[in-house]
Motif scaffolding. Structure first.
Motif, mmCIF file in Angstrom:
data_model
loop_
_atom_site.group_PDB
_atom_site.id
_atom_site.type_symbol
_atom_site.label_atom_id
_atom_site.label_comp_id
_atom_site.label_asym_id
_atom_site.label_seq_id
_atom_site.Cartn_x
_atom_site.Cartn_y
_atom_site.Cartn_z
ATOM 1 N N ILE A 242 0.862 -1.188 0.000
ATOM 2 C CA ILE A 242 0.000 0.000 0.000
ATOM 3 C C ILE A 242 0.890 1.227 0.000
ATOM 4 N N ARG A 244 1.564 5.418 1.149
ATOM 5 C CA ARG A 244 1.186 6.553 1.987
ATOM 6 C C ARG A 244 1.659 7.816 1.283
ATOM 7 N N ARG A 245 0.783 8.806 1.200
ATOM 8 C CA ARG A 245 1.093 10.015 0.440
ATOM 9 C C ARG A 245 1.554 11.114 1.378
ATOM 10 N N THR A 246 2.572 11.870 0.954
ATOM 11 C CA THR A 246 3.024 13.037 1.701
ATOM 12 C C THR A 246 2.565 14.280 0.959
ATOM 13 N N ILE A 247 1.795 15.153 1.634
ATOM 14 C CA ILE A 247 1.278 16.355 0.980
ATOM 15 C C ILE A 247 2.439 17.268 0.604
ATOM 16 N N ARG A 255 4.971 1.127 1.889
ATOM 17 C CA ARG A 255 5.322 0.044 2.797
ATOM 18 C C ARG A 255 4.462 -1.161 2.448
ATOM 19 N N LEU A 285 -3.498 -8.127 11.933
ATOM 20 C CA LEU A 285 -3.420 -7.282 10.742
ATOM 21 C C LEU A 285 -2.224 -7.689 9.891
ATOM 22 N N SER A 291 -9.197 -5.237 9.071
ATOM 23 C CA SER A 291 -9.434 -4.555 10.350
ATOM 24 C C SER A 291 -10.911 -4.555 10.717
ATOM 25 N N PRO B 206 -10.519 -2.023 15.194
ATOM 26 C CA PRO B 206 -10.082 -3.322 15.706
ATOM 27 C C PRO B 206 -9.629 -3.295 17.158
ATOM 28 N N LEU B 232 0.622 18.317 7.448
ATOM 29 C CA LEU B 232 1.828 18.038 6.670
ATOM 30 C C LEU B 232 1.771 16.700 5.953
ATOM 31 N N GLU B 233 1.176 15.713 6.597
ATOM 32 C CA GLU B 233 1.084 14.370 6.015
ATOM 33 C C GLU B 233 -0.251 13.774 6.377
ATOM 34 N N VAL B 234 -0.800 13.024 5.418
ATOM 35 C CA VAL B 234 -2.022 12.271 5.719
ATOM 36 C C VAL B 234 -1.756 10.801 5.438
#
Lengths: 300, 239
Positions: A242, A244-247, A255, A285, A291, B206, B232-234
Protein backbone atom coordinates in the motif's frame (compact mmCIF):
# COMPACT_ATOMS: atom_id res chain seq x y z
CA UNK A 1 -52.40 -12.59 48.78
CA UNK A 2 -48.98 -12.53 47.15
CA UNK A 3 -50.56 -12.68 43.67
CA UNK A 4 -53.02 -9.97 44.61
CA UNK A 5 -50.12 -7.73 45.66
CA UNK A 6 -48.37 -8.31 42.36
CA UNK A 7 -51.53 -7.46 40.44
CA UNK A 8 -51.78 -4.11 42.22
CA UNK A 9 -48.09 -3.41 41.53
CA UNK A 10 -48.57 -4.06 37.84
CA UNK A 11 -51.33 -1.48 37.65
CA UNK A 12 -49.17 1.03 39.51
CA UNK A 13 -46.20 0.40 37.21
CA UNK A 14 -48.33 0.75 34.12
CA UNK A 15 -49.85 4.01 35.27
CA UNK A 16 -46.61 5.57 36.49
CA UNK A 17 -44.31 4.18 33.79
CA UNK A 18 -42.05 2.48 36.33
CA UNK A 19 -42.16 -0.82 34.45
CA UNK A 20 -40.89 0.96 31.34
CA UNK A 21 -37.93 2.27 33.31
CA UNK A 22 -37.11 -1.22 34.50
CA UNK A 23 -36.70 -2.30 30.88
CA UNK A 24 -34.10 0.34 30.04
CA UNK A 25 -30.53 -0.82 30.02
CA UNK A 26 -29.31 2.53 31.39
CA UNK A 27 -31.21 2.33 34.69
CA UNK A 28 -30.39 0.41 37.83
CA UNK A 29 -32.63 -2.48 38.82
CA UNK A 30 -32.47 -5.26 41.39
CA UNK A 31 -30.99 -8.71 40.88
CA UNK A 32 -30.69 -11.61 43.31
CA UNK A 33 -27.51 -13.60 43.82
CA UNK A 34 -28.18 -17.25 42.99
CA UNK A 35 -24.65 -18.56 43.47
CA UNK A 36 -20.99 -17.66 43.78
CA UNK A 37 -18.60 -20.28 42.42
CA UNK A 38 -14.85 -20.53 42.22
CA UNK A 39 -13.98 -20.18 38.53
CA UNK A 40 -10.21 -19.57 38.55
CA UNK A 41 -7.52 -18.77 41.10
CA UNK A 42 -8.57 -15.12 41.37
CA UNK A 43 -11.99 -15.30 39.73
CA UNK A 44 -15.55 -16.16 40.63
CA UNK A 45 -18.60 -16.97 38.57
CA UNK A 46 -21.42 -14.86 40.01
CA UNK A 47 -24.85 -16.02 38.91
CA UNK A 48 -27.67 -13.50 39.26
CA UNK A 49 -31.37 -13.49 38.59
CA UNK A 50 -32.38 -9.97 37.50
CA UNK A 51 -35.86 -8.81 38.42
CA UNK A 52 -36.39 -8.06 34.74
CA UNK A 53 -34.25 -9.53 32.01
CA UNK A 54 -33.11 -7.61 29.00
CA UNK A 55 -31.58 -10.30 26.77
CA UNK A 56 -27.94 -9.53 26.16
CA UNK A 57 -25.86 -9.89 23.04
CA UNK A 58 -22.72 -12.00 23.63
CA UNK A 59 -19.80 -9.72 24.46
CA UNK A 60 -21.82 -7.31 26.58
CA UNK A 61 -21.37 -6.58 30.26
CA UNK A 62 -23.35 -5.49 33.31
CA UNK A 63 -22.59 -2.76 35.80
CA UNK A 64 -23.05 -4.03 39.35
CA UNK A 65 -23.30 -2.28 42.70
CA UNK A 66 -24.75 -2.86 46.16
CA UNK A 67 -28.09 -1.13 46.78
CA UNK A 68 -27.75 2.42 48.02
CA UNK A 69 -24.07 2.67 47.07
CA UNK A 70 -22.55 4.76 44.33
CA UNK A 71 -19.53 2.65 43.49
CA UNK A 72 -20.08 0.20 40.67
CA UNK A 73 -17.92 -2.01 38.49
CA UNK A 74 -18.46 -3.55 35.09
CA UNK A 75 -18.32 -7.32 34.60
CA UNK A 76 -18.57 -9.33 31.40
CA UNK A 77 -21.51 -11.67 30.95
CA UNK A 78 -20.15 -15.19 30.58
CA UNK A 79 -23.48 -16.89 29.87
CA UNK A 80 -25.15 -16.97 26.47
CA UNK A 81 -28.46 -15.15 25.94
CA UNK A 82 -31.50 -17.00 27.28
CA UNK A 83 -32.04 -20.21 25.33
CA UNK A 84 -34.42 -19.76 22.45
CA UNK A 85 -33.56 -16.18 21.62
CA UNK A 86 -30.86 -14.74 19.46
CA UNK A 87 -30.51 -11.13 18.49
CA UNK A 88 -28.88 -9.27 15.68
CA UNK A 89 -26.56 -6.33 16.18
CA UNK A 90 -29.47 -3.91 16.51
CA UNK A 91 -30.91 -5.92 19.39
CA UNK A 92 -33.85 -7.27 17.43
CA UNK A 93 -34.68 -10.93 17.76
CA UNK A 94 -33.54 -13.01 14.83
CA UNK A 95 -35.56 -15.92 15.98
CA UNK A 96 -37.48 -16.70 19.07
CA UNK A 97 -38.07 -20.35 19.59
CA UNK A 98 -40.20 -19.98 22.65
CA UNK A 99 -41.61 -17.39 25.02
CA UNK A 100 -39.25 -14.70 26.24
CA UNK A 101 -37.76 -15.64 29.58
CA UNK A 102 -38.19 -12.94 32.20
CA UNK A 103 -35.78 -13.00 35.12
CA UNK A 104 -33.57 -15.73 33.67
CA UNK A 105 -30.20 -16.39 35.28
CA UNK A 106 -27.12 -14.59 34.04
CA UNK A 107 -23.50 -15.42 34.85
CA UNK A 108 -20.83 -12.78 35.37
CA UNK A 109 -17.11 -13.51 35.34
CA UNK A 110 -15.45 -11.48 38.10
CA UNK A 111 -11.79 -11.08 38.91
CA UNK A 112 -11.50 -10.52 42.65
CA UNK A 113 -9.08 -7.79 43.68
CA UNK A 114 -8.08 -8.45 47.30
CA UNK A 115 -7.43 -4.76 47.94
CA UNK A 116 -10.70 -3.76 46.30
CA UNK A 117 -14.00 -2.78 47.84
CA UNK A 118 -16.67 -4.30 45.64
CA UNK A 119 -15.27 -7.57 44.32
CA UNK A 120 -14.33 -9.11 47.68
CA UNK A 121 -17.87 -8.40 48.93
CA UNK A 122 -19.39 -9.96 45.83
CA UNK A 123 -17.16 -13.01 46.32
CA UNK A 124 -18.50 -13.34 49.87
CA UNK A 125 -22.15 -12.73 48.97
CA UNK A 126 -24.62 -15.38 50.03
CA UNK A 127 -27.40 -16.67 47.77
CA UNK A 128 -30.40 -14.40 48.19
CA UNK A 129 -28.33 -11.22 48.48
CA UNK A 130 -29.88 -8.44 46.43
CA UNK A 131 -27.57 -6.31 44.29
CA UNK A 132 -28.32 -3.77 41.58
CA UNK A 133 -27.43 -4.11 37.93
CA UNK A 134 -27.40 -1.79 34.95
CA UNK A 135 -27.25 -2.98 31.38
CA UNK A 136 -26.56 -4.98 29.35
CA UNK A 137 -24.12 -2.50 27.83
CA UNK A 138 -21.42 -2.63 25.22
CA UNK A 139 -22.18 -2.24 21.53
CA UNK A 140 -18.65 -2.17 20.23
CA UNK A 141 -17.67 -5.69 21.24
CA UNK A 142 -20.44 -8.14 20.41
CA UNK A 143 -20.96 -11.20 18.27
CA UNK A 144 -24.18 -12.28 16.62
CA UNK A 145 -24.83 -15.26 14.37
CA UNK A 146 -25.16 -13.04 11.28
CA UNK A 147 -21.41 -12.29 11.36
CA UNK A 148 -19.70 -14.15 8.53
CA UNK A 149 -17.21 -16.95 8.56
CA UNK A 150 -15.26 -18.79 11.18
CA UNK A 151 -15.50 -17.25 14.63
CA UNK A 152 -12.04 -16.75 16.10
CA UNK A 153 -11.93 -15.99 19.83
CA UNK A 154 -8.63 -14.92 21.40
CA UNK A 155 -8.50 -14.34 25.14
CA UNK A 156 -6.06 -13.89 27.98
CA UNK A 157 -6.91 -14.73 31.60
CA UNK A 158 -10.09 -12.95 32.67
CA UNK A 159 -10.55 -11.85 29.05
CA UNK A 160 -12.10 -15.17 28.11
CA UNK A 161 -15.32 -14.38 30.01
CA UNK A 162 -17.18 -12.48 27.24
CA UNK A 163 -15.69 -14.87 24.68
CA UNK A 164 -17.31 -17.78 26.49
CA UNK A 165 -20.68 -16.09 26.01
CA UNK A 166 -19.92 -15.81 22.30
CA UNK A 167 -18.74 -19.41 22.15
CA UNK A 168 -21.84 -20.76 23.88
CA UNK A 169 -24.13 -18.74 21.67
CA UNK A 170 -22.28 -19.79 18.50
CA UNK A 171 -22.61 -23.43 19.46
CA UNK A 172 -26.29 -23.15 20.32
CA UNK A 173 -27.20 -21.28 17.15
CA UNK A 174 -25.24 -23.67 14.98
CA UNK A 175 -26.92 -27.00 14.31
CA UNK A 176 -25.92 -29.90 12.07
CA UNK A 177 -28.20 -28.26 9.52
CA UNK A 178 -26.55 -24.88 10.02
CA UNK A 179 -27.56 -21.60 11.67
CA UNK A 180 -31.26 -20.93 11.37
CA UNK A 181 -32.26 -17.50 10.13
CA UNK A 182 -35.64 -15.83 10.33
CA UNK A 183 -35.43 -14.97 6.64
CA UNK A 184 -35.27 -18.66 5.86
CA UNK A 185 -32.38 -20.67 4.53
CA UNK A 186 -29.38 -21.73 6.51
CA UNK A 187 -25.75 -20.82 6.87
CA UNK A 188 -23.20 -23.61 6.83
CA UNK A 189 -22.47 -25.07 10.25
CA UNK A 190 -20.15 -22.63 11.93
CA UNK A 191 -16.67 -23.43 13.11
CA UNK A 192 -15.23 -21.75 16.16
CA UNK A 193 -11.54 -21.39 16.97
CA UNK A 194 -11.00 -20.50 20.64
CA UNK A 195 -7.44 -19.51 21.58
CA UNK A 196 -6.77 -18.78 25.24
CA UNK A 197 -3.74 -18.04 27.35
CA UNK A 198 -2.94 -17.51 31.00
CA UNK A 199 -0.16 -18.03 33.46
CA UNK A 200 -1.49 -21.47 34.44
CA UNK A 201 -4.71 -23.45 33.85
CA UNK A 202 -5.83 -22.28 37.29
CA UNK A 203 -5.80 -18.70 35.99
CA UNK A 204 -8.17 -19.38 33.12
CA UNK A 205 -11.89 -18.81 33.79
CA UNK A 206 -13.84 -22.10 33.92
CA UNK A 207 -10.94 -23.98 32.38
CA UNK A 208 -12.24 -27.38 33.51
CA UNK A 209 -15.50 -26.82 31.64
CA UNK A 210 -14.03 -25.34 28.46
CA UNK A 211 -10.68 -27.06 28.11
CA UNK A 212 -11.91 -29.18 25.19
CA UNK A 213 -13.20 -26.09 23.39
CA UNK A 214 -9.98 -24.10 23.76
CA UNK A 215 -6.51 -24.24 22.26
CA UNK A 216 -4.41 -22.96 25.11
CA UNK A 217 -0.96 -21.70 25.95
CA UNK A 218 0.14 -21.53 29.56
CA UNK A 219 3.37 -19.81 30.49
CA UNK A 220 4.64 -17.27 32.98
CA UNK A 221 6.35 -15.33 30.19
CA UNK A 222 4.76 -12.55 28.17
CA UNK A 223 3.61 -12.43 25.46
CA UNK A 224 1.83 -15.69 26.02
CA UNK A 225 0.32 -15.71 22.55
CA UNK A 226 2.51 -14.37 19.77
CA UNK A 227 2.33 -14.03 16.02
CA UNK A 228 3.77 -17.50 15.49
CA UNK A 229 1.05 -19.09 17.61
CA UNK A 230 -1.65 -17.22 15.67
CA UNK A 231 -0.13 -18.18 12.37
CA UNK A 232 0.00 -21.81 13.45
CA UNK A 233 -3.70 -21.84 14.33
CA UNK A 234 -5.14 -19.36 11.84
CA UNK A 235 -2.77 -19.47 8.89
CA UNK A 236 -1.39 -16.54 6.84
CA UNK A 237 -3.34 -14.43 4.35
CA UNK A 238 -2.18 -12.88 1.00
CA UNK A 239 -0.13 -9.67 1.15
CA UNK A 240 -0.18 -6.56 -1.08
CA UNK A 241 1.75 -3.27 -0.95
CA UNK A 242 0.00 0.00 0.00
CA UNK A 243 1.11 3.60 -0.38
CA UNK A 244 1.19 6.55 1.99
CA UNK A 245 1.09 10.01 0.44
CA UNK A 246 3.02 13.04 1.70
CA UNK A 247 1.28 16.36 0.98
CA UNK A 248 3.33 18.86 -0.98
CA UNK A 249 6.12 16.45 -1.77
CA UNK A 250 6.59 14.37 -4.87
CA UNK A 251 8.01 11.38 -3.07
CA UNK A 252 5.57 8.84 -1.78
CA UNK A 253 6.39 6.52 1.08
CA UNK A 254 5.54 2.92 0.47
CA UNK A 255 5.32 0.04 2.80
CA UNK A 256 4.18 -3.52 2.49
CA UNK A 257 1.04 -4.31 4.40
CA UNK A 258 -1.57 -7.04 4.40
CA UNK A 259 -4.08 -6.96 1.61
CA UNK A 260 -7.52 -5.70 2.36
CA UNK A 261 -8.88 -8.86 0.77
CA UNK A 262 -9.58 -11.38 3.46
CA UNK A 263 -9.73 -14.64 1.60
CA UNK A 264 -10.49 -16.98 4.45
CA UNK A 265 -13.50 -15.22 5.98
CA UNK A 266 -13.07 -14.86 9.71
CA UNK A 267 -14.67 -12.82 12.44
CA UNK A 268 -12.22 -12.19 15.29
CA UNK A 269 -12.93 -11.16 18.87
CA UNK A 270 -10.02 -10.42 21.20
CA UNK A 271 -10.24 -9.76 24.94
CA UNK A 272 -7.69 -9.29 27.68
CA UNK A 273 -5.37 -6.63 29.11
CA UNK A 274 -4.63 -3.60 26.95
CA UNK A 275 -1.11 -4.69 26.04
CA UNK A 276 -2.42 -8.08 24.91
CA UNK A 277 -4.94 -6.39 22.62
CA UNK A 278 -2.23 -4.33 20.97
CA UNK A 279 0.02 -7.33 20.33
CA UNK A 280 -2.80 -9.49 19.01
CA UNK A 281 -4.32 -6.87 16.71
CA UNK A 282 -0.91 -5.97 15.26
CA UNK A 283 -0.27 -9.66 14.58
CA UNK A 284 -3.74 -10.26 13.09
CA UNK A 285 -3.42 -7.28 10.74
CA UNK A 286 0.07 -8.41 9.84
CA UNK A 287 -1.30 -11.86 9.03
CA UNK A 288 -3.79 -10.28 6.63
CA UNK A 289 -7.04 -10.22 8.58
CA UNK A 290 -9.13 -7.17 7.62
CA UNK A 291 -9.43 -4.55 10.35
CA UNK A 292 -13.23 -4.42 10.09
CA UNK A 293 -13.40 -8.12 10.91
CA UNK A 294 -11.62 -7.60 14.23
CA UNK A 295 -13.10 -6.24 17.44
CA UNK A 296 -11.36 -6.07 20.81
CA UNK A 297 -12.12 -5.26 24.39
CA UNK A 298 -9.27 -4.24 26.63
CA UNK A 299 -9.69 -4.72 30.35
CA UNK A 300 -8.61 -1.54 32.06
CA UNK B 1 -0.42 10.29 40.11
CA UNK B 2 -2.28 8.52 42.85
CA UNK B 3 -1.29 4.95 43.66
CA UNK B 4 -2.67 2.33 46.04
CA UNK B 5 -0.64 0.47 48.66
CA UNK B 6 0.54 -2.00 46.02
CA UNK B 7 1.90 0.86 43.89
CA UNK B 8 -0.76 0.53 41.18
CA UNK B 9 -2.13 3.67 39.63
CA UNK B 10 -5.66 4.72 40.57
CA UNK B 11 -7.82 6.47 38.03
CA UNK B 12 -11.39 7.49 37.32
CA UNK B 13 -11.88 4.01 35.94
CA UNK B 14 -12.06 2.64 39.46
CA UNK B 15 -12.82 5.91 41.27
CA UNK B 16 -14.98 8.16 39.08
CA UNK B 17 -15.17 10.67 41.94
CA UNK B 18 -11.55 11.57 41.22
CA UNK B 19 -13.09 13.77 38.54
CA UNK B 20 -13.98 16.19 41.33
CA UNK B 21 -10.41 16.57 42.59
CA UNK B 22 -8.63 19.58 41.17
CA UNK B 23 -4.89 20.01 41.10
CA UNK B 24 -3.34 23.34 40.29
CA UNK B 25 0.29 24.35 40.11
CA UNK B 26 0.70 27.51 42.17
CA UNK B 27 4.31 28.69 42.03
CA UNK B 28 6.90 26.27 40.76
CA UNK B 29 7.08 24.14 43.85
CA UNK B 30 3.54 23.95 45.18
CA UNK B 31 0.56 21.87 44.12
CA UNK B 32 -2.87 23.04 45.31
CA UNK B 33 -5.23 20.12 45.82
CA UNK B 34 -8.94 20.63 46.26
CA UNK B 35 -11.39 17.86 47.04
CA UNK B 36 -15.14 18.39 47.49
CA UNK B 37 -16.15 19.49 50.96
CA UNK B 38 -12.62 20.40 52.02
CA UNK B 39 -10.51 23.53 52.05
CA UNK B 40 -7.76 23.57 49.45
CA UNK B 41 -4.49 22.07 50.51
CA UNK B 42 -1.15 23.41 49.32
CA UNK B 43 1.28 20.52 48.98
CA UNK B 44 4.95 21.37 48.63
CA UNK B 45 6.27 19.40 45.69
CA UNK B 46 8.82 16.86 46.84
CA UNK B 47 11.56 16.27 44.29
CA UNK B 48 13.68 13.81 46.20
CA UNK B 49 12.78 11.13 48.72
CA UNK B 50 13.04 12.17 52.35
CA UNK B 51 16.44 11.39 53.91
CA UNK B 52 16.71 7.71 54.59
CA UNK B 53 13.88 6.87 52.18
CA UNK B 54 14.14 5.39 48.74
CA UNK B 55 12.12 6.22 45.68
CA UNK B 56 8.97 4.13 45.24
CA UNK B 57 8.42 1.79 42.35
CA UNK B 58 4.97 2.40 40.93
CA UNK B 59 3.18 0.82 38.00
CA UNK B 60 1.20 2.46 35.25
CA UNK B 61 -0.04 -0.10 32.72
CA UNK B 62 3.01 -2.20 31.77
CA UNK B 63 5.57 0.35 32.90
CA UNK B 64 7.34 0.29 36.23
CA UNK B 65 8.45 3.78 37.14
CA UNK B 66 10.52 5.38 39.87
CA UNK B 67 8.48 7.90 41.81
CA UNK B 68 8.77 10.16 44.84
CA UNK B 69 6.13 10.10 47.58
CA UNK B 70 4.59 13.53 48.14
CA UNK B 71 4.00 13.03 51.84
CA UNK B 72 1.49 12.17 54.51
CA UNK B 73 -0.76 15.19 54.31
CA UNK B 74 -1.62 14.66 50.64
CA UNK B 75 -2.02 10.91 51.23
CA UNK B 76 -4.45 11.54 54.07
CA UNK B 77 -6.52 14.06 52.10
CA UNK B 78 -6.85 11.74 49.13
CA UNK B 79 -7.28 8.61 51.21
CA UNK B 80 -10.11 10.12 53.23
CA UNK B 81 -11.85 11.26 50.09
CA UNK B 82 -11.49 8.04 48.09
CA UNK B 83 -11.94 5.67 51.01
CA UNK B 84 -8.78 3.73 50.16
CA UNK B 85 -5.24 4.02 51.45
CA UNK B 86 -3.22 5.72 48.73
CA UNK B 87 -0.25 7.95 48.06
CA UNK B 88 0.34 10.92 45.80
CA UNK B 89 3.51 10.43 43.78
CA UNK B 90 5.63 12.39 41.34
CA UNK B 91 7.89 10.84 38.74
CA UNK B 92 11.50 10.80 39.93
CA UNK B 93 13.51 13.50 38.22
CA UNK B 94 16.18 11.17 36.88
CA UNK B 95 13.73 8.49 35.66
CA UNK B 96 13.00 8.25 31.95
CA UNK B 97 9.78 6.59 30.80
CA UNK B 98 10.29 6.10 27.12
CA UNK B 99 7.43 5.75 24.69
CA UNK B 100 6.44 2.17 24.00
CA UNK B 101 7.02 0.18 20.86
CA UNK B 102 3.78 1.43 19.30
CA UNK B 103 5.48 4.82 18.66
CA UNK B 104 8.32 3.79 16.31
CA UNK B 105 8.44 7.12 14.45
CA UNK B 106 9.47 9.18 17.49
CA UNK B 107 12.27 7.40 19.30
CA UNK B 108 13.75 8.97 22.39
CA UNK B 109 10.64 10.91 23.42
CA UNK B 110 9.65 10.38 27.04
CA UNK B 111 6.32 10.65 28.78
CA UNK B 112 5.19 11.21 32.36
CA UNK B 113 2.31 9.35 33.97
CA UNK B 114 -0.06 9.78 31.03
CA UNK B 115 -1.41 6.50 29.64
CA UNK B 116 0.91 6.33 26.66
CA UNK B 117 1.56 9.50 24.65
CA UNK B 118 2.48 13.01 25.85
CA UNK B 119 -0.46 14.64 24.08
CA UNK B 120 -3.94 13.87 22.84
CA UNK B 121 -5.82 15.83 20.19
CA UNK B 122 -9.56 16.02 19.65
CA UNK B 123 -11.81 18.03 17.37
CA UNK B 124 -14.94 20.04 18.09
CA UNK B 125 -16.57 18.92 14.85
CA UNK B 126 -16.12 15.31 15.89
CA UNK B 127 -17.71 16.04 19.27
CA UNK B 128 -20.62 17.78 17.53
CA UNK B 129 -21.13 14.72 15.36
CA UNK B 130 -21.12 12.39 18.36
CA UNK B 131 -23.43 14.66 20.35
CA UNK B 132 -25.88 14.59 17.46
CA UNK B 133 -26.36 10.90 18.20
CA UNK B 134 -26.78 11.17 21.97
CA UNK B 135 -29.92 11.81 24.02
CA UNK B 136 -27.84 14.07 26.24
CA UNK B 137 -24.84 15.85 24.70
CA UNK B 138 -21.52 15.62 26.51
CA UNK B 139 -18.74 18.15 26.99
CA UNK B 140 -15.25 17.87 25.56
CA UNK B 141 -13.79 17.50 29.07
CA UNK B 142 -15.05 13.90 29.11
CA UNK B 143 -12.25 13.12 26.67
CA UNK B 144 -9.46 15.08 28.42
CA UNK B 145 -7.62 16.24 25.31
CA UNK B 146 -4.58 18.53 25.48
CA UNK B 147 -5.24 20.08 22.09
CA UNK B 148 -8.71 20.84 20.73
CA UNK B 149 -9.08 21.92 17.12
CA UNK B 150 -12.05 23.71 15.62
CA UNK B 151 -13.32 23.90 12.08
CA UNK B 152 -12.98 21.43 9.27
CA UNK B 153 -15.02 18.25 9.21
CA UNK B 154 -15.88 15.58 11.74
CA UNK B 155 -13.16 12.99 12.24
CA UNK B 156 -10.81 14.67 9.79
CA UNK B 157 -8.08 13.99 12.36
CA UNK B 158 -8.38 10.25 11.58
CA UNK B 159 -6.38 10.88 8.41
CA UNK B 160 -3.78 13.27 9.79
CA UNK B 161 -0.40 11.70 10.45
CA UNK B 162 1.79 14.85 10.84
CA UNK B 163 0.78 18.41 11.62
CA UNK B 164 2.38 21.70 12.59
CA UNK B 165 0.96 24.06 15.20
CA UNK B 166 3.01 27.16 15.99
CA UNK B 167 6.66 26.15 16.39
CA UNK B 168 5.96 22.49 16.91
CA UNK B 169 5.59 19.64 14.49
CA UNK B 170 3.74 16.63 15.81
CA UNK B 171 3.05 13.11 14.78
CA UNK B 172 -0.49 11.78 15.23
CA UNK B 173 0.73 8.31 15.99
CA UNK B 174 -2.47 6.38 16.53
CA UNK B 175 -6.13 6.51 17.47
CA UNK B 176 -7.03 7.12 21.08
CA UNK B 177 -9.00 4.08 22.20
CA UNK B 178 -11.57 5.10 24.78
CA UNK B 179 -12.56 3.49 28.02
CA UNK B 180 -15.17 4.00 30.72
CA UNK B 181 -13.71 7.28 31.90
CA UNK B 182 -15.60 9.06 29.10
CA UNK B 183 -18.79 7.89 30.82
CA UNK B 184 -17.94 9.96 33.91
CA UNK B 185 -19.59 13.37 34.14
CA UNK B 186 -16.64 15.57 35.09
CA UNK B 187 -18.91 17.97 36.98
CA UNK B 188 -20.61 15.36 39.20
CA UNK B 189 -18.22 12.40 39.27
CA UNK B 190 -21.10 10.06 38.32
CA UNK B 191 -20.59 7.29 35.78
CA UNK B 192 -23.28 6.46 33.21
CA UNK B 193 -23.29 4.31 30.08
CA UNK B 194 -22.87 7.06 27.52
CA UNK B 195 -21.14 8.18 25.36
CA UNK B 196 -19.13 4.93 25.25
CA UNK B 197 -22.22 2.92 24.30
CA UNK B 198 -22.91 5.06 21.22
CA UNK B 199 -19.23 5.46 20.35
CA UNK B 200 -18.86 1.68 20.49
CA UNK B 201 -21.75 1.26 18.08
CA UNK B 202 -20.29 3.38 15.27
CA UNK B 203 -16.66 4.26 16.00
CA UNK B 204 -15.22 0.87 16.89
CA UNK B 205 -12.02 -0.12 15.19
CA UNK B 206 -10.08 -3.32 15.71
CA UNK B 207 -8.66 -2.05 19.01
CA UNK B 208 -11.85 -0.54 20.41
CA UNK B 209 -13.96 2.66 20.27
CA UNK B 210 -12.00 5.58 18.85
CA UNK B 211 -12.19 9.28 19.65
CA UNK B 212 -9.22 11.60 19.37
CA UNK B 213 -5.65 10.94 18.35
CA UNK B 214 -2.53 10.21 20.36
CA UNK B 215 0.12 12.79 19.55
CA UNK B 216 3.89 12.92 19.99
CA UNK B 217 5.78 16.16 19.53
CA UNK B 218 8.85 16.05 17.30
CA UNK B 219 10.41 19.18 18.81
CA UNK B 220 9.74 21.53 21.69
CA UNK B 221 8.34 25.03 21.22
CA UNK B 222 5.24 27.13 21.79
CA UNK B 223 1.71 26.61 20.65
CA UNK B 224 -1.14 29.03 21.36
CA UNK B 225 -4.89 29.02 21.24
CA UNK B 226 -5.83 30.45 17.86
CA UNK B 227 -2.84 28.97 15.99
CA UNK B 228 -3.82 27.39 12.68
CA UNK B 229 -3.27 23.66 12.19
CA UNK B 230 -1.09 22.90 9.17
CA UNK B 231 -1.52 19.35 7.92
CA UNK B 232 1.83 18.04 6.67
CA UNK B 233 1.08 14.37 6.01
CA UNK B 234 -2.02 12.27 5.72
CA UNK B 235 -2.48 8.53 5.77
CA UNK B 236 -5.38 6.25 4.93
CA UNK B 237 -6.73 5.25 8.34
CA UNK B 238 -7.69 1.81 7.05
CA UNK B 239 -4.17 1.04 5.89
Amino acid sequence: MHDEHHGVDEVLYRDTGLRRDALRSDTWRPATVLSVEHAAEDMIALTLRPETTIPHIPGQYLDVRFPGERRSRSFSIASAPPAGESTDAEGSAIETLGPSLVGSAIELGIRVLPWGNLTPRLAAARPGTVVEIRGPVGRGFTWTPDEPGTLVLIGAGAGVTPLISMYEHAIRTSTPQGTRRRSGGTDPARSVIFLASARTPDHLYRYARYRDAMTTRFTAEEPRIDRAFLEEHLGPFPREPIQRRTIGRSRAATRTAPTQKDAAGVTVRVCGPGGFIGTMVDALLDLGVRSERIRSEGFT
Amino acid sequence: MVVNEQGWFLTQRQYPEMALITAEVVEASTLRLTVPGQRSLDVPVVDKPAPGNRALTVQVWNDRCEAVDQGEVAAELLGDYLGVRCRLVRMAGDFRRELGSSYPATPGITVGFADSSPLMLASERSLDELNGRLEEPVRMDRFRPNIVVSGGSAYQEDRWSRIRIGDVTMRLAKDCIRCQIINVDQQTGQRGIEPLETLGAYRSGPRGPRFGRKVVHENTGSIRVGDPVEVLEVADPDA
